[in-house]
Design a protein around this motif. Sequence first.
Motif, mmCIF file in Angstrom:
data_model
loop_
_atom_site.group_PDB
_atom_site.id
_atom_site.type_symbol
_atom_site.label_atom_id
_atom_site.label_comp_id
_atom_site.label_asym_id
_atom_site.label_seq_id
_atom_site.Cartn_x
_atom_site.Cartn_y
_atom_site.Cartn_z
ATOM 1 N N LYS A 38 0.829 -1.205 0.000
ATOM 2 C CA LYS A 38 0.000 0.000 0.000
ATOM 3 C C LYS A 38 0.866 1.258 0.000
ATOM 4 N N LYS A 39 1.937 1.229 0.773
ATOM 5 C CA LYS A 39 2.824 2.391 0.845
ATOM 6 C C LYS A 39 3.447 2.690 -0.512
ATOM 7 N N GLN A 43 -3.512 3.855 -2.509
ATOM 8 C CA GLN A 43 -4.105 5.170 -2.344
ATOM 9 C C GLN A 43 -4.492 5.381 -0.886
ATOM 10 N N ARG A 44 -4.634 6.636 -0.505
ATOM 11 C CA ARG A 44 -5.032 6.947 0.862
ATOM 12 C C ARG A 44 -6.396 6.320 1.162
ATOM 13 N N GLY A 45 -6.486 5.650 2.280
ATOM 14 C CA GLY A 45 -7.744 5.038 2.684
ATOM 15 C C GLY A 45 -7.953 3.643 2.138
ATOM 16 N N ASN A 86 -8.398 11.301 9.365
ATOM 17 C CA ASN A 86 -8.234 10.155 8.486
ATOM 18 C C ASN A 86 -9.553 9.418 8.356
ATOM 19 N N ASN A 103 -15.673 6.708 1.440
ATOM 20 C CA ASN A 103 -14.378 6.760 0.763
ATOM 21 C C ASN A 103 -14.387 5.691 -0.329
#
Length: 236
Positions: A38-39, A43-45, A86, A103
């Motif tokens: 993911k890093k 994407q964020r979330g 967040n 989201n």
Amino acid sequence: MLNIKELSKAIKQVAEEKGLSPEKIMEAVEMSIAAAYKKEYGQRGEVVRARLDEKTGDMRFWQVKTVVDDSTVRFVAESEEEETANPTPSLEIEEEGRLPRYNPERHIILDDAKIIKADAALGEELIFPLPEHEDFGRIAAQTAKQVVLQKLRECERESILSEWHDKEGTIVSGIIQRYERGHVYVDLGRALGVMFSAESVPTEHYRAGDRQRFLVLAVQDDTRLPGIVLSRAHPK
């Protein structure tokens, strides 16, 4: 691709020393690999899961989306100012009484979910395959190694401290390793002890290499704290 034989051997060693099931350790490895993926590419979330084939070392990744509707999340117009908090991963109502914000990276609307899976239900998780990246193998190998090494360090610390719990309140001998910011660090063999400034004798001078006798004041299991606390000023 991971060296699955070496990884399996290391996991087995940790499992035996820590009294855990190999499956639990593999789960920790997969979670860390998913976080690394993911890093690098996510994407964020986004919620990412990984699966490592224990026979071949092949890795597969999925994006996970939870089925929602307007009773479980709140929809925000694009023109509305972005929130600083967040995104909340669960479907629970937030502490301030509001539903978590929708989201698209981690949620899928019920009507859309039913197009993919006719009997999709609220709260259900749907998974979507993510692309493989040839250059991720090296990152995954490093991540898996770090997880196993961390588990090994935890095992070693627990093993050492279990030996020292019985010595709490006794006098032991150790060699001063270093003096740092008023604290004295002492080589106790397999373990390292620390004598805080408040537990030292003001008239004494502590030099690296000197052997001294210390009272084992406390043995602490919390990894955020020094394991073995020593004293020379204690009245005992």
